[in-house]
Design a protein around this motif. Structure first.
Motif, PDB file in Angstrom:
ATOM      1  N   LEU A 150       0.858  -1.192   0.000  1.00 22.03           N
ATOM      2  CA  LEU A 150       0.000   0.000   0.000  1.00 22.03           C
ATOM      3  C   LEU A 150       0.890   1.236   0.000  1.00 22.03           C
ATOM      4  O   LEU A 150       1.854   1.301   0.758  1.00 22.03           O
ATOM      5  N   PHE A 151       0.579   2.186  -0.891  1.00 21.04           N
ATOM      6  CA  PHE A 151       1.322   3.445  -0.778  1.00 21.04           C
ATOM      7  C   PHE A 151       0.406   4.642  -0.948  1.00 21.04           C
ATOM      8  O   PHE A 151      -0.713   4.522  -1.459  1.00 21.04           O
ATOM      9  N   GLY A 152       0.895   5.785  -0.495  1.00 21.30           N
ATOM     10  CA  GLY A 152       0.119   7.017  -0.598  1.00 21.30           C
ATOM     11  C   GLY A 152       0.499   7.789  -1.847  1.00 21.30           C
ATOM     12  O   GLY A 152       1.671   8.108  -2.039  1.00 21.30           O
ATOM     13  N   LEU A 153      -0.494   8.037  -2.709  1.00 22.01           N
ATOM     14  CA  LEU A 153      -0.253   8.882  -3.881  1.00 22.01           C
ATOM     15  C   LEU A 153      -0.804  10.262  -3.523  1.00 22.01           C
ATOM     16  O   LEU A 153      -1.995  10.523  -3.645  1.00 22.01           O
ATOM     17  N   THR A 154       0.089  11.119  -3.064  1.00 25.22           N
ATOM     18  CA  THR A 154      -0.362  12.355  -2.437  1.00 25.22           C
ATOM     19  C   THR A 154      -0.968  13.350  -3.410  1.00 25.22           C
ATOM     20  O   THR A 154      -1.789  14.163  -3.008  1.00 25.22           O
ATOM     21  N   GLY A 155      -0.540  13.316  -4.671  1.00 23.14           N
ATOM     22  CA  GLY A 155      -1.105  14.318  -5.563  1.00 23.14           C
ATOM     23  C   GLY A 155      -0.606  14.245  -6.981  1.00 23.14           C
ATOM     24  O   GLY A 155       0.120  13.323  -7.374  1.00 23.14           O
ATOM     25  N   THR A 156      -1.010  15.256  -7.753  1.00 17.32           N
ATOM     26  CA  THR A 156      -0.717  15.290  -9.185  1.00 17.32           C
ATOM     27  C   THR A 156       0.432  16.244  -9.505  1.00 17.32           C
ATOM     28  O   THR A 156       0.725  17.157  -8.735  1.00 17.32           O
ATOM     29  N   GLY A 157       1.037  16.035 -10.658  1.00 21.06           N
ATOM     30  CA  GLY A 157       2.226  16.791 -11.034  1.00 21.06           C
ATOM     31  C   GLY A 157       1.983  17.871 -12.081  1.00 21.06           C
ATOM     32  O   GLY A 157       2.914  18.283 -12.764  1.00 21.06           O
ATOM     33  N   TYR A 158       0.738  18.347 -12.184  1.00 21.72           N
ATOM     34  CA  TYR A 158       0.423  19.327 -13.228  1.00 21.72           C
ATOM     35  C   TYR A 158       1.277  20.586 -13.153  1.00 21.72           C
ATOM     36  O   TYR A 158       1.484  21.269 -14.153  1.00 21.72           O
ATOM     37  N   PHE A 159       1.712  20.932 -11.951  1.00 23.01           N
ATOM     38  CA  PHE A 159       2.489  22.162 -11.806  1.00 23.01           C
ATOM     39  C   PHE A 159       3.989  21.874 -11.671  1.00 23.01           C
ATOM     40  O   PHE A 159       4.743  22.729 -11.252  1.00 23.01           O
ATOM     41  N   ASP A 160       4.369  20.665 -11.994  1.00 17.51           N
ATOM     42  CA  ASP A 160       5.768  20.263 -11.862  1.00 17.51           C
ATOM     43  C   ASP A 160       6.369  19.901 -13.208  1.00 17.51           C
ATOM     44  O   ASP A 160       7.321  19.133 -13.275  1.00 17.51           O
ATOM     45  N   LEU A 161       5.820  20.473 -14.272  1.00 17.33           N
ATOM     46  CA  LEU A 161       6.245  20.006 -15.589  1.00 17.33           C
ATOM     47  C   LEU A 161       7.599  20.542 -16.014  1.00 17.33           C
ATOM     48  O   LEU A 161       8.213  20.017 -16.932  1.00 17.33           O
ATOM     49  N   VAL A 162       8.079  21.566 -15.318  1.00 22.23           N
ATOM     50  CA  VAL A 162       9.451  22.000 -15.590  1.00 22.23           C
ATOM     51  C   VAL A 162      10.408  20.862 -15.205  1.00 22.23           C
ATOM     52  O   VAL A 162      11.346  20.542 -15.936  1.00 22.23           O
ATOM     53  N   ALA A 163      10.119  20.212 -14.093  1.00 26.18           N
ATOM     54  CA  ALA A 163      10.947  19.084 -13.655  1.00 26.18           C
ATOM     55  C   ALA A 163      10.790  17.891 -14.597  1.00 26.18           C
ATOM     56  O   ALA A 163      11.772  17.246 -14.966  1.00 26.18           O
ATOM     57  N   TYR A 164       9.546  17.626 -15.003  1.00 24.49           N
ATOM     58  CA  TYR A 164       9.338  16.528 -15.965  1.00 24.49           C
ATOM     59  C   TYR A 164      10.092  16.805 -17.279  1.00 24.49           C
ATOM     60  O   TYR A 164      10.665  15.908 -17.884  1.00 24.49           O
ATOM     61  N   GLN A 165      10.048  18.068 -17.706  1.00 23.87           N
ATOM     62  CA  GLN A 165      10.744  18.424 -18.945  1.00 23.87           C
ATOM     63  C   GLN A 165      12.233  18.123 -18.818  1.00 23.87           C
ATOM     64  O   GLN A 165      12.849  17.553 -19.716  1.00 23.87           O
ATOM     65  N   LYS A 166      12.803  18.508 -17.685  1.00 20.37           N
ATOM     66  CA  LYS A 166      14.220  18.249 -17.422  1.00 20.37           C
ATOM     67  C   LYS A 166      14.504  16.743 -17.526  1.00 20.37           C
ATOM     68  O   LYS A 166      15.487  16.318 -18.116  1.00 20.37           O
ATOM     69  N   PHE A 167      13.595  15.960 -16.947  1.00 20.37           N
ATOM     70  CA  PHE A 167      13.755  14.508 -17.002  1.00 20.37           C
ATOM     71  C   PHE A 167      13.599  14.009 -18.440  1.00 20.37           C
ATOM     72  O   PHE A 167      14.428  13.229 -18.925  1.00 20.37           O
ATOM     73  N   ASN A 168      12.556  14.481 -19.139  1.00 19.58           N
ATOM     74  CA  ASN A 168      12.327  14.046 -20.520  1.00 19.58           C
ATOM     75  C   ASN A 168      13.502  14.401 -21.425  1.00 19.58           C
ATOM     76  O   ASN A 168      13.791  13.704 -22.390  1.00 19.58           O
ATOM     77  N   ASP A 169      14.157  15.520 -21.129  1.00 14.35           N
ATOM     78  CA  ASP A 169      15.291  15.963 -21.936  1.00 14.35           C
ATOM     79  C   ASP A 169      16.599  15.305 -21.505  1.00 14.35           C
ATOM     80  O   ASP A 169      17.660  15.622 -22.050  1.00 14.35           O
ATOM     81  N   GLY A 170      16.532  14.427 -20.502  1.00 16.76           N
ATOM     82  CA  GLY A 170      17.749  13.745 -20.038  1.00 16.76           C
ATOM     83  C   GLY A 170      18.704  14.666 -19.307  1.00 16.76           C
ATOM     84  O   GLY A 170      19.897  14.379 -19.189  1.00 16.76           O
ATOM     85  N   GLU A 171      18.177  15.770 -18.799  1.00 15.32           N
ATOM     86  CA  GLU A 171      19.050  16.743 -18.143  1.00 15.32           C
ATOM     87  C   GLU A 171      18.954  16.709 -16.619  1.00 15.32           C
ATOM     88  O   GLU A 171      19.509  17.576 -15.945  1.00 15.32           O
ATOM     89  N   MET A 172      18.229  15.722 -16.101  1.00 16.25           N
ATOM     90  CA  MET A 172      18.102  15.658 -14.644  1.00 16.25           C
ATOM     91  C   MET A 172      19.316  14.945 -14.057  1.00 16.25           C
ATOM     92  O   MET A 172      19.781  13.947 -14.599  1.00 16.25           O
TER      93      MET A 172
END
Lengths: 460, 460
Positions: free
Chosen positions: A414-436
């Motif tokens: 069991l785990f807690g999914l605390t919320g959504t990442g709609y406002f974290d897409l700058v971080a997702y972009q960094k990850f998608n671009d392989g720059e994280m």
């Protein structure tokens, strides 16, 4: 009950939503250490607290004994607007992983604040309103808490003043706009609206602010304006009390299907989600009724549980707030700028710190690229774009499920999914671009924070 | 059943999710006019269509007779991941308005695409997969459809190529990142990946693109690459078929509580949400079993129903797609740049156009500042940040409820809340800053579009 009968999503009916919060402290043999007045080094009295927090919340903060607290009807009604939150059986993720483990998650993101923060925001706003106050003040960094509080205040017709770290105010304008849509007064911090803000601006012209500074401004406004109090979205005992609704709903849903989790996993920043999710399960464990493996997950770049000291420390960087005994990296600790995944607080809930110290739970830390890998896999299979914070728990849940794949064990996770990442897409972009990139502080990096721990009688 | 017993949110159980879609056309005495081949002016054959769309979808597009279509098990399983969608009794909004009206809304935003678009995306992707195709191509403007399709393709392991209008690609990077997180290949349009893109770039260096151009590129890639087909998120009959799940779930939930709506309100761009929401209710109306007032709401700046002509027209600005008979402003019509609220399509679903033409529904248009006022009021009372598109329906629902306040009528109002506004905060900011303006095209503005309508035998 056969596994086939467990639906993808278990929604409680409206009348099954808990009508009481559960106060974990009542079942703790060793209670969390009290907050101290930094001036006197003595436990903070209710009177001292009531200048900052509203009275009912002071009582909740100090009450280590009452196990169940009635949820006022108006809060129950508000909860019905966005609760019950679904408990989801992650069939699609299980299939993708090829694991015999059964994975469940409690999803708290189905409201505009995008997280569980609303559970406590409405409670704190309600008690402020009930006390006849005009409004509340708070600080916000990324903005989940500020958004939640703005929603709660809009509902109750309460004034809401949010001090938002200036760099976030400018770089994350969208959360700011959500707060404004809910009628909140959002001020970039440091600002010229407070004495402390003016002083900081004079000393550090051009500063982009910090959470510690925003706290200082919010507290100043609360204590100098009649009819205002300060509210906080995590760390405090009262917040864990309100967030117990997460765990209570989860347990009710699991019990309906006779499901007992083997492992319970939650991400941990200040502890609001983790404390809420585990509350009733930890209660059973404390009372010796059942045993569960409980895991707190934190970022490797802000490892308060796994590398911090259990000591009295300031809750804020500005060192104006009370002292709390907790696992801490030192109030001057600020995670590396490359850290994208939330959970940035230097300390941890006193209640959870005591439980961890007493061996009732485990803690582990994960690096952010692996967190975003888990987030991506989850999004692709379960159709929810998770918040980076929540994805820390996803990472460890996936790892546990993969261990089951190796051993063939059919564990229930069991785990807690605390919320959504709609406002974290700058971080997702960094990850998608392989720059994280990842960052783990060295012992040397942590040294200064530990050396700056306040001198408190009985503390090294 | 007494009103007290109706919960805030009605969730169907998993086994109550519809197992068949409903094909509204089967109950229409006058069927929607067929698509025409723009070259020959003759109805498009199944064979002509199958070069662009997959075969099963061609059958669904052409089938005006079968009332119910089985939903394949794999799509049913996917639906369980994010459905049933809640039917919400807007108690808080009713209270804020002081209206005796009872307001219900069907909320389709609880999935990462943030809208109802996923209902058809998974169906179209499934049939493409079933046909053994490698992937699908599509265009996207603001990105709701592209996001939904990316999610569906990620789930099925299908390649997804999205042509995103260049100006949106650059100015709305967050939706682009969601699509990339779901593994989609997102290309700013016009691009050098297609012949038509290269030609447009040569003719108009520095162009920021248009939806028409993105459609042209997506279609070119689909027809020139073996194993690919083109998919579209609105307007088509097949899309309305898939979206009927919205209305079927809504009706099942209402029937459980013996609730009959007096007024049904939906926003209308291409018609996918409106057509889906009203489907079973319109069916009853067409069969003479019941009567409902059904209202389509569109932006005053893109008023295809209320000011368009009922005529054959191209579905795309590039004039390469088939001709559809519909209410249209002309395929060259582009809403004013100040228009922030979505629903920008120049035409309208042929099915809905025929129903409107035959007097089965009403249409009204609203201006965008009043739409955002309704959005704000809704967000503050119901705790959901609505998409601008959805807020057109909210505006009219509130207006109808306020009329009830004047007359004392206890009408039951149902509207479709198509999605969330997390990616529309630039528009909210404009509204919050008081910088939003309205725009209603003059008759002169519309003239060019009407004059450019294609010459089709039997059409003026």
């Amino acid at each position: 009950m056969s596994e086939q009968k467990i639906p993808y999503k278990i929604y409680l009916s409206e009348n099954e939503i808990p009508k009481q919060w559960y106060n974990l402290r009542a079942d703790m043999k060793i209670k969390p250490a009290p907050l101290l007045n930094p001036g006197t080094g003595k436990p903070l009295t209710a009177e001292e607290m009531s200048g900052i927090f509203c009275e009912e919340l002071v009582q909740q903060e100090l009450d280590n004994d009452t196990p169940f607290v009635d949820i006022p009807q108006e809060i129950q009604d508000f909860y019905k607007m966005y609760r019950p939150a679904p408990l989801v059986r992650a069939y699609c993720l299980e299939k993708a992983l090829g694991t015999p483990a059964k994975i469940y998650y409690k999803f708290e993101g189905n409201n505009t604040s995008g997280s569980h923060k609303l559970n406590s925001a409405i409670a704190q706003a309600y008690y402020a309103k009930k006390q006849g106050l005009k409004g509340v003040t708070t600080e916000t960094g990324a903005g989940q808490w500020g958004t939640a509080l703005s929603m709660a205040c809009a509902y109750l017709g309460l004034d809401c003043k949010v001090y938002m770290v200036k760099v976030s105010y400018e770089q994350k304008p969208f959360r700011r706009e959500v707060m404004r849509t809910y009628g909140a007064d959002v001020t970039p911090s440091p600002s010229t609206t407070t004495e402390v803000g003016k002083r900081i601006l004079a000393e550090h012209p051009g500063t982009t602010g910090s959470l510690g500074c925003a706290i200082s401004e919010a507290v100043e406004v609360a204590v100098t304006n009649p009819g205002y109090r300060y509210v906080l979205g995590s760390v405090l005992n009262q917040v864990l009390l309100h967030q117990s609704i997460i765990g209570l709903e989860t347990k009710t849903a699991l019990d309906k299907y006779n499901i007992t989790p083997d492992v319970i996993i939650g991400c941990a920043g200040g502890g609001s989600n983790l404390g809420g999710l585990i509350a009733p399960f930890m209660g059973e464990k404390l009372r010796g009724e059942k045993d569960y493996r409980i895991i707190a997950v934190e970022p490797a770049s802000c490892p308060s549980f796994t590398r911090g000291k259990f000591a009295y420390d300031f809750c804020d960087t500005g060192m104006i707030c009370p002292l709390a005994k907790m696992y801490t990296l030192g109030s001057s600790f600020i995670p590396s700028a490359n850290h994208a995944g939330g959970l940035r607080f230097h300390g941890m809930s006193s209640t959870l710190s005591q439980l961890y110290h007493d061996g009732y739970m485990e803690a582990t830390s994960v690096e952010q690229t692996s967190v975003f890998e888990a987030a991506e896999q989850f999004a692709r299979t379960e159709g929810i774009l998770p918040a980076p914070e929540s994805s820390h728990a996803i990472r460890v849940a996936i790892d546990e499920a993969l261990k089951c794949k190796e051993t063939g064990e059919e564990k229930t996770i069991l785990f807690g999914l605390t919320g959504t990442g709609y406002f974290d897409l700058v971080a997702y972009q960094k990850f998608n671009d392989g720059e994280m990139t990842d960052y783990i502080p060295t012992d040397e990096d942590l040294k200064a924070g530990f050396e700056a721990l306040p001198k408190v009688p009985g503390q090294d």
